[in-house]
Enzyme design. Structure first.
Site, PDB file in Angstrom:
ATOM      1  N   GLU A  21       0.844  -1.205   0.000  1.00 20.55           N
ATOM      2  CA  GLU A  21       0.000   0.000   0.000  1.00 20.55           C
ATOM      3  C   GLU A  21       0.872   1.246   0.000  1.00 20.55           C
ATOM      4  O   GLU A  21       1.841   1.338   0.753  1.00 20.55           O
ATOM      5  CB  GLU A  21      -0.910   0.005   1.229  1.00 20.55           C
ATOM      6  CG  GLU A  21      -1.838   1.215   1.281  1.00 20.55           C
ATOM      7  CD  GLU A  21      -2.921   1.045   2.329  1.00 20.55           C
ATOM      8  OE1 GLU A  21      -3.708   0.077   2.187  1.00 20.55           O
ATOM      9  OE2 GLU A  21      -2.976   1.843   3.266  1.00 20.55           O
ATOM     10  N   PRO A  25       2.433  11.099  -2.610  1.00 21.43           N
ATOM     11  CA  PRO A  25       3.321  12.041  -1.921  1.00 21.43           C
ATOM     12  C   PRO A  25       2.807  13.474  -2.018  1.00 21.43           C
ATOM     13  O   PRO A  25       2.032  13.825  -2.921  1.00 21.43           O
ATOM     14  CB  PRO A  25       4.649  11.879  -2.678  1.00 21.43           C
ATOM     15  CG  PRO A  25       4.573  10.513  -3.276  1.00 21.43           C
ATOM     16  CD  PRO A  25       3.139  10.326  -3.642  1.00 21.43           C
ATOM     17  N   TRP A  53      -6.558   7.285  -0.575  1.00 24.37           N
ATOM     18  CA  TRP A  53      -7.403   8.390  -1.035  1.00 24.37           C
ATOM     19  C   TRP A  53      -7.562   9.370   0.109  1.00 24.37           C
ATOM     20  O   TRP A  53      -8.013   9.006   1.185  1.00 24.37           O
ATOM     21  CB  TRP A  53      -8.757   7.828  -1.457  1.00 24.37           C
ATOM     22  CG  TRP A  53      -9.782   8.785  -1.954  1.00 24.37           C
ATOM     23  CD1 TRP A  53     -10.641   9.545  -1.206  1.00 24.37           C
ATOM     24  CD2 TRP A  53     -10.102   9.065  -3.314  1.00 24.37           C
ATOM     25  NE1 TRP A  53     -11.461  10.278  -2.016  1.00 24.37           N
ATOM     26  CE2 TRP A  53     -11.150   9.996  -3.319  1.00 24.37           C
ATOM     27  CE3 TRP A  53      -9.595   8.603  -4.537  1.00 24.37           C
ATOM     28  CZ2 TRP A  53     -11.703  10.487  -4.510  1.00 24.37           C
ATOM     29  CZ3 TRP A  53     -10.154   9.093  -5.705  1.00 24.37           C
ATOM     30  CH2 TRP A  53     -11.185  10.021  -5.686  1.00 24.37           C
ATOM     31  N   GLY A 112     -14.267   6.631   5.508  1.00 21.05           N
ATOM     32  CA  GLY A 112     -13.301   7.689   5.770  1.00 21.05           C
ATOM     33  C   GLY A 112     -13.476   8.259   7.154  1.00 21.05           C
ATOM     34  O   GLY A 112     -14.061   7.630   8.039  1.00 21.05           O
ATOM     35  N   ASP A 113     -12.977   9.484   7.346  1.00 24.06           N
ATOM     36  CA  ASP A 113     -12.952  10.090   8.669  1.00 24.06           C
ATOM     37  C   ASP A 113     -14.339  10.331   9.227  1.00 24.06           C
ATOM     38  O   ASP A 113     -15.302  10.574   8.498  1.00 24.06           O
ATOM     39  CB  ASP A 113     -12.202  11.422   8.627  1.00 24.06           C
ATOM     40  CG  ASP A 113     -10.696  11.222   8.631  1.00 24.06           C
ATOM     41  OD1 ASP A 113     -10.269  10.081   8.873  1.00 24.06           O
ATOM     42  OD2 ASP A 113      -9.981  12.197   8.397  1.00 24.06           O
ATOM     43  N   TYR A 153     -12.236  -4.516  10.949  1.00 22.08           N
ATOM     44  CA  TYR A 153     -11.605  -4.018  12.173  1.00 22.08           C
ATOM     45  C   TYR A 153     -11.551  -5.119  13.237  1.00 22.08           C
ATOM     46  O   TYR A 153     -12.506  -5.321  13.995  1.00 22.08           O
ATOM     47  CB  TYR A 153     -12.378  -2.809  12.703  1.00 22.08           C
ATOM     48  CG  TYR A 153     -12.458  -1.706  11.680  1.00 22.08           C
ATOM     49  CD1 TYR A 153     -11.447  -0.756  11.587  1.00 22.08           C
ATOM     50  CD2 TYR A 153     -13.514  -1.636  10.775  1.00 22.08           C
ATOM     51  CE1 TYR A 153     -11.489   0.241  10.626  1.00 22.08           C
ATOM     52  CE2 TYR A 153     -13.563  -0.651   9.807  1.00 22.08           C
ATOM     53  CZ  TYR A 153     -12.545   0.284   9.739  1.00 22.08           C
ATOM     54  OH  TYR A 153     -12.586   1.267   8.780  1.00 22.08           O
TER      55      TYR A 153
END
Length: 572
Positions: A21, A25, A53, A112-113, A153
């Site tokens: 993974e 940058p 992403w 995502g977050d 998880y």
């Protein structure tokens, strides 16, 4: 090729497999150098490579560009991540269309977050609230073209209080159309093995691949554990604490533990492993070699390509050998921080959730100064820009930091000058034993626009030993660190260097225009994230957004490391 088909083939034949993974940058040169690294690592034969992403599509174009290169140029089956954070249906459609156009048939569908306010996170139009909604949408709009992976998880999602319900959510994602699962990081093999059995018990029969991240440096590992709350065996934690000042010993332990973890997983019948590289190479290659994985893992050694533009005084491999933090070499593929990894699996940075109440409800400049002073004194555990307390070395300049923050210079980073500290010093040391460490004093801070003209005047009239970079959110930029006849601010200043037996001088901490401007974007965006904690148009939200527009980010370096008093005279 569809990744699930490759994984099923490996499972049926009993063949071990691995994948890598990478993250996009922050700088163009870092991206160029990452291509060279991926080309080398790709020759080891990974089952696939994944590209992360950024939350809200922050890295969308670069993610697609990197994914397209992995797929089309290097011939690697590529898993492109897509998240729901701040992504409306049009953006999702555009990302999926871009993937199809590039010949990418594999995506990792993530939420995502976590929410931190409507301005910072919002569900996509059309009901994209969770990853399962994204999975359903991809299936509805693209049928079976895409092979879809999802996150699992083993220790429960950071927002979940019921592990059983967590497994039900995973089963729902698989039922909605997910083909395989990639797990959050695993440092305790027994936790993953037990969790995998529970997955099978409730009917999740698709391939489930454990995520592994070899320890690369002590500080980055501590921060990762702090942010993700992943379980770490006490034996590993204690061993790392014992050698934390010796970077090579830390890496050796990281390799040893990763190898032992994978072997234990293999003994339990787990065929594959997904290796998060953080865009680093040496440690990952050592793990593959020890496990005898990869067609060329044992004979491939990192080299400097002709396409790279490393400065001549940087030893080949030094990007991997020493920490690549915010002030590392901006040409390094690993330049940046752990945010690209931490956020991509939906394990949100906890700084806003855990620290928000401790930061008060600022509506005046003095409130900000009080917060920063409290952080330096230790009564405030974190800041929006810093997840952990100050390092021990900062105690040496604590009084000066308190003074300048009281004056309204809000310090984000700093270090004292050093003139030959032992490399095994418990406070200042790093690198192999028997060496010596040197540091220039530097201070990075926010300066209110009302104070900036006088501050800049002092910097401009100071001794040439003082160099600075300054920029505001609008993009105005000033510096006295020039190189070349064009005076383009392209000079590179070593902030920290080490001299060790049997090797050239190592410079792991650098400051130049490229890495300063890369960090500037993140630093000013953090004001917006903090503001989003408060109700829209509230006094706190409006004030914090105003601060983002009314501050300059300034980095000041005293190049006389033997006597660093001059730097503090700038802050009056």
């Amino acid at each position: 090729m569809r990744i699930v088909d490759k994984l099923n083939q490996a499972e049926e034949s009993g063949t071990p497999y691995f994948s890598f993974e990478y993250f996009p940058p922050k700088t163009e040169q870092g991206l160029v150098n990452l291509y060279d690294r991926i080309e080398r690592m790709g020759r080891t034969g990974p089952a696939f490579v994944a590209v992360t992403w950024g939350a809200g599509g922050a890295t969308a174009q670069r993610t697609l560009e990197l994914s397209e290169a992995c797929q089309g140029i290097f011939g690697l089956d590529t898993l492109m991540h897509i998240t729901c954070t701040n992504m409306d249906r049009g953006q999702v459609d555009q990302a999926l269309a871009g993937a199809r156009s590039a010949g990418i048939r594999n995506i990792l569908a993530l939420r995502g977050d976590a929410p931190r306010g409507d301005e910072f996170w919002s569900a996509c139009s059309g009901g994209f609230t969770h990853a399962v909604d994204l999975v359903r949408y991809v299936r509805e709009t693209h049928d079976d073209y895409f092979c879809i992976g999802v996150a699992g998880y083993p220790e429960g999602h950071s927002e979940s209080t019921d592990p059983g319900q967590d497994l039900e959510y995973l089963a729902e994602k698989v039922k909605a159309g997910a083909d395989f699962v990639v797990s959050q990081l695993v440092y305790d093999a027994d936790i993953f093995i037990d969790w995998l059995q529970r997955c099978r018990d409730i009917g999740i029969t698709c391939p489930v691949v454990p995520g592994v991240l070899p320890v690369q440096s002590y500080q980055s590992f501590r921060r990762l554990v702090h942010l993700t709350k992943v379980a770490v065996p006490e034996t590993l934690r204690q061993a790392l604490d014992d050698v934390h000042a010796n970077d090579q010993a830390v890496k050796d332990l990281g390799v040893e533990h990763a190898v032992a973890t994978v072997r234990k997983l293999q003994a339990a019948g787990v065929r594959g492993v997904h290796i998060t590289t953080l865009n680093l190479e040496n440690t990952v290659m050592r793990v593959l070699s020890a496990l005898d994985l990869g067609a060329e893992a044992r004979r491939l050694t990192p080299r400097i390509s002709a396409t790279q533009t490393e400065p001549s005084n940087v030893v080949p491999g030094a990007w991997d050998d020493f920490p690549n933090g915010r002030w590392g070499d901006a040409r390094s593929p690993a330049f940046g921080n752990l945010g690209s990894y931490v956020s991509t699996y939906g394990t949100a940075m906890q700084k806003f959730d855990s620290g928000g109440s401790a930061w008060g409800e600022p509506t005046e400049v003095d409130h900000i100064s009080e917060l920063f002073v409290g952080y330096v004194k230790g009564s405030v555990a974190s800041l929006p820009w810093s997840d952990e307390p100050l390092l021990a070395e900062t105690q040496r300049i604590k009084d000066e930091l308190v003074r300048v923050n009281c004056l309204g210079f809000w310090t984000l980073a700093s270090q004292p000058a050093l003139d030959g500290a032992a490399s095994d010093d418990l406070t200042y040391g790093w690198g192999p034993r028997g060496g010596y460490i040197y540091q220039k004093a530097f201070v990075e801070c926010f300066v209110h626009t009302a104070m900036f003209p006088a501050f800049l005047s002092r910097l401009q009239s100071a001794s040439p030993r003082i160099t600075y970079y300054a920029s505001n959110r609008a993009g105005d930029f000033v510096t006295n660190a020039y190189s070349g006849p064009q005076g383009d601010g392209g000079a590179v200043t070593a902030l920290t260097w080490g001299v060790f037996p049997g090797r050239a001088v190592v410079q792991p901490t650098l400051i130049d225009k490229m890495n300063f401007l890369a960090w500037r974007t993140e630093a000013f965006h953090t004001w917006e994230e903090w503001a989003a904690m408060f109700p829209k148009d509230s006094p706190q939200e409006l004030f914090l957004r105003e601060m983002a527009d009314k501050c300059w980010l300034v980095n000041v370096v005293d190049n006389e490391y033997r006597n660093a008093d001059a730097i503090w005279n700038m802050f009056q």
